[in-house]
Design a protein around this motif. Structure first.
Motif, PDB file in Angstrom:
ATOM      1  N   GLY A 154      46.719  47.674  28.007  1.00  0.00           N
ATOM      2  CA  GLY A 154      46.182  46.055  28.350  1.00  0.00           C
ATOM      3  C   GLY A 154      48.240  45.958  28.858  1.00  0.00           C
ATOM      4  N   TRP A 155      49.413  46.603  28.585  1.00  0.00           N
ATOM      5  CA  TRP A 155      50.097  46.534  29.177  1.00  0.00           C
ATOM      6  C   TRP A 155      50.000  46.920  30.308  1.00  0.00           C
ATOM      7  CZ3 TRP A 155      54.629  43.093  27.990  1.00  0.00           C
ATOM      8  CH2 TRP A 155      55.437  44.075  29.019  1.00  0.00           C
ATOM      9  N   SER A 156      50.189  47.747  31.456  1.00  0.00           N
ATOM     10  CA  SER A 156      49.294  48.658  32.322  1.00  0.00           C
ATOM     11  C   SER A 156      48.707  47.184  32.730  1.00  0.00           C
ATOM     12  CB  SER A 156      48.618  49.712  32.448  1.00  0.00           C
ATOM     13  OG  SER A 156      49.841  50.297  31.678  1.00  0.00           O
ATOM     14  N   ALA A 157      47.715  47.007  32.661  1.00  0.00           N
ATOM     15  CA  ALA A 157      46.586  45.974  33.170  1.00  0.00           C
ATOM     16  C   ALA A 157      47.320  44.591  33.179  1.00  0.00           C
ATOM     17  CB  ALA A 157      45.912  45.279  31.996  1.00  0.00           C
ATOM     18  N   PHE A 158      48.057  43.658  32.215  1.00  0.00           N
ATOM     19  CA  PHE A 158      49.121  42.755  32.774  1.00  0.00           C
ATOM     20  C   PHE A 158      49.852  43.281  34.089  1.00  0.00           C
ATOM     21  CE2 PHE A 158      53.215  41.511  32.518  1.00  0.00           C
ATOM     22  CZ  PHE A 158      52.861  39.265  32.246  1.00  0.00           C
ATOM     23  N   TRP A 159      50.423  44.396  34.275  1.00  0.00           N
ATOM     24  CA  TRP A 159      51.792  44.361  35.125  1.00  0.00           C
ATOM     25  C   TRP A 159      50.980  44.569  36.202  1.00  0.00           C
ATOM     26  CZ3 TRP A 159      56.320  42.658  35.319  1.00  0.00           C
ATOM     27  CH2 TRP A 159      56.738  42.105  34.263  1.00  0.00           C
ATOM     28  N   TYR A 160      50.376  45.661  36.244  1.00  0.00           N
ATOM     29  CA  TYR A 160      48.745  45.964  37.786  1.00  0.00           C
ATOM     30  C   TYR A 160      48.634  44.662  37.739  1.00  0.00           C
ATOM     31  CZ  TYR A 160      49.741  50.632  37.689  1.00  0.00           C
ATOM     32  OH  TYR A 160      50.012  52.205  37.461  1.00  0.00           O
ATOM     33  N   SER A 161      48.332  43.477  37.125  1.00  0.00           N
ATOM     34  CA  SER A 161      47.292  42.463  37.344  1.00  0.00           C
ATOM     35  C   SER A 161      48.410  41.937  38.492  1.00  0.00           C
ATOM     36  CB  SER A 161      46.508  41.842  36.854  1.00  0.00           C
ATOM     37  OG  SER A 161      46.458  40.407  36.383  1.00  0.00           O
ATOM     38  N   LYS A 162      49.882  41.424  37.626  1.00  0.00           N
ATOM     39  CA  LYS A 162      50.225  40.697  37.876  1.00  0.00           C
ATOM     40  C   LYS A 162      51.163  41.081  39.526  1.00  0.00           C
ATOM     41  CE  LYS A 162      55.192  39.035  36.599  1.00  0.00           C
ATOM     42  NZ  LYS A 162      54.868  37.146  36.339  1.00  0.00           N
ATOM     43  N   ALA A 163      51.198  42.813  40.159  1.00  0.00           N
ATOM     44  CA  ALA A 163      51.942  42.806  40.917  1.00  0.00           C
ATOM     45  C   ALA A 163      50.981  42.615  42.287  1.00  0.00           C
ATOM     46  CB  ALA A 163      51.454  45.434  40.529  1.00  0.00           C
ATOM     47  N   ALA A 164      48.963  42.926  42.228  1.00  0.00           N
ATOM     48  CA  ALA A 164      48.363  42.263  42.539  1.00  0.00           C
ATOM     49  C   ALA A 164      48.447  40.701  43.078  1.00  0.00           C
ATOM     50  CB  ALA A 164      47.111  42.849  41.958  1.00  0.00           C
ATOM     51  N   LYS A 165      48.552  40.399  42.121  1.00  0.00           N
ATOM     52  CA  LYS A 165      49.134  38.987  42.420  1.00  0.00           C
ATOM     53  C   LYS A 165      49.116  38.318  43.210  1.00  0.00           C
ATOM     54  CE  LYS A 165      46.346  36.431  38.512  1.00  0.00           C
ATOM     55  NZ  LYS A 165      47.301  35.826  37.829  1.00  0.00           N
ATOM     56  N   TRP A 166      50.656  38.861  43.805  1.00  0.00           N
ATOM     57  CA  TRP A 166      51.732  38.640  45.160  1.00  0.00           C
ATOM     58  C   TRP A 166      50.635  39.386  45.899  1.00  0.00           C
ATOM     59  CZ3 TRP A 166      55.853  42.329  42.498  1.00  0.00           C
ATOM     60  CH2 TRP A 166      56.649  41.814  41.990  1.00  0.00           C
ATOM     61  N   TYR A 167      49.558  39.736  46.344  1.00  0.00           N
ATOM     62  CA  TYR A 167      49.111  39.812  47.748  1.00  0.00           C
ATOM     63  C   TYR A 167      47.392  39.934  47.489  1.00  0.00           C
ATOM     64  CZ  TYR A 167      52.590  43.614  48.639  1.00  0.00           C
ATOM     65  OH  TYR A 167      53.362  44.627  48.818  1.00  0.00           O
ATOM     66  N   ASN A 168      47.856  38.417  46.954  1.00  0.00           N
ATOM     67  CA  ASN A 168      46.263  37.399  46.497  1.00  0.00           C
ATOM     68  C   ASN A 168      45.226  37.994  46.265  1.00  0.00           C
ATOM     69  OD1 ASN A 168      47.797  35.420  47.532  1.00  0.00           O
ATOM     70  ND2 ASN A 168      47.376  36.072  49.339  1.00  0.00           N
ATOM     71  N   ILE A 169      45.342  39.123  45.086  1.00  0.00           N
ATOM     72  CA  ILE A 169      44.013  39.776  44.621  1.00  0.00           C
ATOM     73  C   ILE A 169      44.228  39.822  42.982  1.00  0.00           C
ATOM     74  CG2 ILE A 169      43.497  42.468  44.357  1.00  0.00           C
ATOM     75  CD1 ILE A 169      44.794  43.310  46.626  1.00  0.00           C
ATOM     76  N   ASP A 170      43.020  39.206  42.588  1.00  0.00           N
ATOM     77  CA  ASP A 170      43.013  38.863  41.094  1.00  0.00           C
ATOM     78  C   ASP A 170      41.960  39.326  40.462  1.00  0.00           C
ATOM     79  OD1 ASP A 170      42.790  37.902  38.390  1.00  0.00           O
ATOM     80  OD2 ASP A 170      42.447  35.496  39.263  1.00  0.00           O
ATOM     81  N   MET A 171      43.069  40.647  39.792  1.00  0.00           N
ATOM     82  CA  MET A 171      41.651  41.320  38.976  1.00  0.00           C
ATOM     83  C   MET A 171      41.017  41.360  37.941  1.00  0.00           C
ATOM     84  SD  MET A 171      45.149  44.603  39.319  1.00  0.00           S
ATOM     85  CE  MET A 171      43.997  45.826  37.995  1.00  0.00           C
ATOM     86  N   LYS A 172      40.900  39.635  37.907  1.00  0.00           N
ATOM     87  CA  LYS A 172      40.094  39.385  36.453  1.00  0.00           C
ATOM     88  C   LYS A 172      38.265  38.572  37.019  1.00  0.00           C
ATOM     89  CE  LYS A 172      44.176  38.347  33.183  1.00  0.00           C
ATOM     90  NZ  LYS A 172      44.232  37.815  32.445  1.00  0.00           N
ATOM     91  N   THR A 173      38.507  38.325  38.806  1.00  0.00           N
ATOM     92  CA  THR A 173      37.446  38.617  39.007  1.00  0.00           C
ATOM     93  C   THR A 173      36.486  38.955  39.071  1.00  0.00           C
ATOM     94  OG1 THR A 173      39.237  37.485  41.107  1.00  0.00           O
ATOM     95  CG2 THR A 173      36.727  37.332  41.604  1.00  0.00           C
ATOM     96  N   LYS A 174      35.131  38.120  38.814  1.00  0.00           N
ATOM     97  CA  LYS A 174      33.795  38.539  38.856  1.00  0.00           C
ATOM     98  C   LYS A 174      33.229  38.258  39.490  1.00  0.00           C
ATOM     99  CE  LYS A 174      33.895  37.816  33.683  1.00  0.00           C
ATOM    100  NZ  LYS A 174      33.759  36.942  32.218  1.00  0.00           N
ATOM    101  N   TYR A 175      31.991  38.358  39.582  1.00  0.00           N
ATOM    102  CA  TYR A 175      31.063  38.944  40.612  1.00  0.00           C
ATOM    103  C   TYR A 175      30.080  37.551  39.810  1.00  0.00           C
ATOM    104  CZ  TYR A 175      27.644  39.815  44.423  1.00  0.00           C
ATOM    105  OH  TYR A 175      26.805  39.750  45.510  1.00  0.00           O
TER     106      TYR A 175
END
Length: 223
Positions: A154-175
């Motif tokens: 969960g810690w890794s997911a949090f930080w990767y998600s935070k980094a991705a958001k700097w590039y307007n990528i939301d890793m929690k987005t569903k389809y």
């Protein structure tokens, strides 16, 4: 340099599970760098020849659809192969006896991908990355965030998600093509590509009734 590194780390979690297992027996193959390629896909610019008199809004809508189509063609092969590889990854991880072995296995895989595939990852734009996140969910039924959480922590997911958001990528987005217009257009593009043979179809994790879906959006447009 730091910004590029952050983006590579953000993208790496989208792709590192693609590296495991053997390549699928389809038109998709693995090139010398280990990156998914498609043997028979040719990308061409959209050209509209019509007798219709289109408003600027209609012309812009068609232009955006054409751009989205190219993005879907570019990213779908990764999502499709990712779903296949995820099954293999889970099977291989199940063979490992300890958390230490599991952690070491995932770290080696991730580092190898980051070191060897930077050039390929840099070819994806920020918007490509977000479309890929949606397609990964379509094929696996799991958000990219939850994939990272399950495979790492969960810690890794949090930080990767935070980094991705700097590039307007939301890793929690569903389809969700039933509620999100862009997702409906993605599904429309995929169905056309499957029918024409441009892309090899892989059934989505959650069943999609395209006839019903198209009817829903037609009714929405009438309102």
């Amino acid at each position: 340099m730091g910004n590029i590194s952050i983006r590579m780390r953000a993208y790496s979690l989208l792709f590192f599970f693609l590296l495991l297992g053997t390549s699928a027996q389809s038109q998709y193959t693995i090139d010398s760098l280990g990156v998914v390629t498609q043997d028979t896909m040719y990308m061409i610019e959209e050209v509209y020849i019509t007798n219709e008199v289109l408003s600027p809004e209609e012309l812009e809508a068609r232009k955006q659809y054409a751009i989205l189509k190219r993005r879907v063609y570019r990213t779908y092969p990764f999502a499709r192969t990712g779903a296949e590889r995820l099954e293999i990854l889970n099977r291989d991880l199940a063979k490992l006896k300890t958390k230490k072995e599991r952690k070491k296995f995932l770290k080696i895989t991730e580092d190898y991908m980051e070191n060897q595939f930077e050039a390929k990852l840099k070819n994806l734009s920020r918007k490509d990355g977000q479309i890929l996140v949606k397609l990964i969910y379509r094929q696996t039924g799991v958000t990219t965030y939850d994939l990272v959480k399950d495979l790492k922590s969960g810690w890794s997911a949090f930080w990767y998600s935070k980094a991705a958001k700097w590039y307007n990528i939301d890793m929690k987005t569903k389809y969700d093509p039933y509620k999100v217009k862009e997702d409906f257009w993605i599904e429309d593009i995929l169905q056309e590509a499957f029918e024409s043979g441009v892309l090899v179809e892989q059934k989505p994790k959650n069943k999609i009734d395209y006839v019903k879906l198209a009817r829903i959006w037609r009714e929405q447009e009438k309102k």
